[in-house]
Design a protein around this motif. Structure first.
Motif, PDB file in Angstrom:
ATOM      1  N   LEU A 124       0.814  -1.214   0.000  1.00 20.65           N
ATOM      2  CA  LEU A 124       0.000   0.000   0.000  1.00 20.65           C
ATOM      3  C   LEU A 124       0.848   1.265   0.000  1.00 20.65           C
ATOM      4  N   LYS A 125       1.999   1.218   0.657  1.00 22.89           N
ATOM      5  CA  LYS A 125       2.839   2.414   0.788  1.00 22.89           C
ATOM      6  C   LYS A 125       4.043   2.402  -0.153  1.00 22.89           C
ATOM      7  N   LYS A 126       4.052   1.486  -1.087  1.00 23.52           N
ATOM      8  CA  LYS A 126       5.186   1.384  -1.996  1.00 23.52           C
ATOM      9  C   LYS A 126       5.349   2.675  -2.811  1.00 23.52           C
ATOM     10  N   PRO A 127       6.514   3.299  -2.791  1.00 24.46           N
ATOM     11  CA  PRO A 127       6.722   4.577  -3.483  1.00 24.46           C
ATOM     12  C   PRO A 127       7.031   4.404  -4.968  1.00 24.46           C
ATOM     13  N   ALA A 128       6.431   3.416  -5.576  1.00 23.48           N
ATOM     14  CA  ALA A 128       6.650   3.147  -7.002  1.00 23.48           C
ATOM     15  C   ALA A 128       5.448   2.361  -7.510  1.00 23.48           C
ATOM     16  N   LEU A 129       5.357   2.202  -8.812  1.00 16.65           N
ATOM     17  CA  LEU A 129       4.271   1.422  -9.379  1.00 16.65           C
ATOM     18  C   LEU A 129       4.357  -0.024  -8.921  1.00 16.65           C
ATOM     19  N   LEU A 130       3.211  -0.651  -8.752  1.00 20.72           N
ATOM     20  CA  LEU A 130       3.170  -2.040  -8.282  1.00 20.72           C
ATOM     21  C   LEU A 130       3.547  -3.012  -9.399  1.00 20.72           C
ATOM     22  N   THR A 131       4.109  -4.135  -9.002  1.00 19.91           N
ATOM     23  CA  THR A 131       4.348  -5.218  -9.945  1.00 19.91           C
ATOM     24  C   THR A 131       3.023  -5.915 -10.224  1.00 19.91           C
ATOM     25  N   PRO A 132       2.933  -6.695 -11.298  1.00 16.25           N
ATOM     26  CA  PRO A 132       1.691  -7.433 -11.567  1.00 16.25           C
ATOM     27  C   PRO A 132       1.260  -8.312 -10.395  1.00 16.25           C
ATOM     28  N   THR A 133       2.211  -8.939  -9.716  1.00 10.34           N
ATOM     29  CA  THR A 133       1.878  -9.787  -8.571  1.00 10.34           C
ATOM     30  C   THR A 133       1.310  -8.959  -7.429  1.00 10.34           C
ATOM     31  N   GLU A 134       1.932  -7.821  -7.153  1.00 11.58           N
ATOM     32  CA  GLU A 134       1.441  -6.938  -6.082  1.00 11.58           C
ATOM     33  C   GLU A 134       0.055  -6.400  -6.411  1.00 11.58           C
ATOM     34  N   TRP A 135      -0.164  -6.075  -7.677  1.00  9.24           N
ATOM     35  CA  TRP A 135      -1.464  -5.568  -8.083  1.00  9.24           C
ATOM     36  C   TRP A 135      -2.551  -6.625  -7.887  1.00  9.24           C
ATOM     37  N   GLU A 136      -2.238  -7.878  -8.166  1.00 12.43           N
ATOM     38  CA  GLU A 136      -3.203  -8.958  -7.941  1.00 12.43           C
ATOM     39  C   GLU A 136      -3.563  -9.073  -6.468  1.00 12.43           C
ATOM     40  N   ILE A 137      -2.598  -8.826  -5.587  1.00 11.88           N
ATOM     41  CA  ILE A 137      -2.867  -8.860  -4.145  1.00 11.88           C
ATOM     42  C   ILE A 137      -3.808  -7.722  -3.757  1.00 11.88           C
TER      43      ILE A 137
END
Length: 261
Positions: free
Chosen positions: A96-109
């Motif tokens: 949620l606090k990642k200071p960059a665009l999410l990876t496809p795996t993170e986006w699925e989460i």
């Protein structure tokens, strides 16, 4: 992906499965306060989403009134809007606090959060307020079927979820994020209009655009001088003025109704 344990649900919701079933004003007010508190709890996980759930709930009211939605349905919409992101409690802060665009795996989460939210609230709302659960579950569905978690399209998506989809998108667009600057009010309106009939219900977009002056006044999400969003500290770039929400805005009819349910 697992949701929060049932014991947490019962504790957080005050074991409300045993609460009185009468829909009196005091019970409704208490539930509203609880929903608002949960919304603030989710927003507090990330300073860049401060007051997001509050803004979404208030914006949803504006659109609902414009569309002539009944006070009963307005009330459920308002509560769902406060609670729409509660499932993010179950999403890791590192994502949620990642200071960059999410990876496809993170986006699925992240895309699990509507179902997590329903799992958290179901012990309290299932049966008596299914419409609220449906709005939370489907608020990321898109009019052309490109959304999640199911891929519903058009009027298969509950109207309340279609309203939240528009106002949630607007609020997210104008707020700063660690990986991008917020859009101006006018730029966000252009984006919303561009999604009309594609991502968003055309009637909802038309209603939202019709109240855009009230949107600015209600949320103060953009500077009246330079039309830019405030910083994460709540200050405008051109003049360090604290962001305030007017206390004198007219209330929707359901908030004054003796039978809000």
């Amino acid at each position: 992906m697992t949701c929060l344990p049932t014991s947490f649900n019962k504790l957080a919701l005050g074991r409300c499965e045993h609460a009185p079933q009468k829909h009196d004003v005091s019970a409704s007010v208490s539930f509203h306060h609880l929903a608002e508190a949960f919304g603030h709890a989710v927003d507090a996980k990330d300073g860049h989403t401060a007051n997001h759930s509050y803004h979404v709930a208030e914006l949803a009211d504006l659109v609902a009134v414009r569309m002539g939605i009944s006070p009963h349905k307005q009330k459920d919409l308002h509560l769902a809007a406060h609670l729409h992101d509660i499932g993010k409690i179950g999403i890791p802060d590192a994502i949620l606090k990642k200071p960059a665009l999410l990876t496809p795996t993170e986006w699925e989460i992240v895309k699990h959060h509507p179902r997590i939210g329903v799992d958290i609230l179901a012990p309290c709302l299932r049966g008596s307020h299914d419409s609220i659960l449906d709005m939370i579950l489907y608020h990321h569905e898109r009019f052309n079927g490109s959304g999640y978690p199911v891929g519903l399209c058009g009027e298969e998506i509950p109207l309340g979820a279609r309203i939240i989809a528009v106002v949630d998108s607007y609020s997210a667009m104008v707020q700063h994020r660690p990986y991008r600057s917020g859009l101006s009010h006018l730029s966000a309106l252009v984006e919303i209009h561009a999604g009309r009939g594609k991502l968003y219900d055309p009637q909802v977009v038309d209603a939202f655009l019709a109240v855009q002056t009230d949107v600015r006044q209600l949320t103060h999400l953009v500077c009246p001088r330079c039309d830019t969003p405030p910083t994460s500290k709540g200050e405008f770039p051109c003049a360090p003025v604290q962001v305030l929400v007017p206390a004198s805005m007219p209330k929707p009819a359901y908030r004054n109704s003796p039978h809000p349910s």
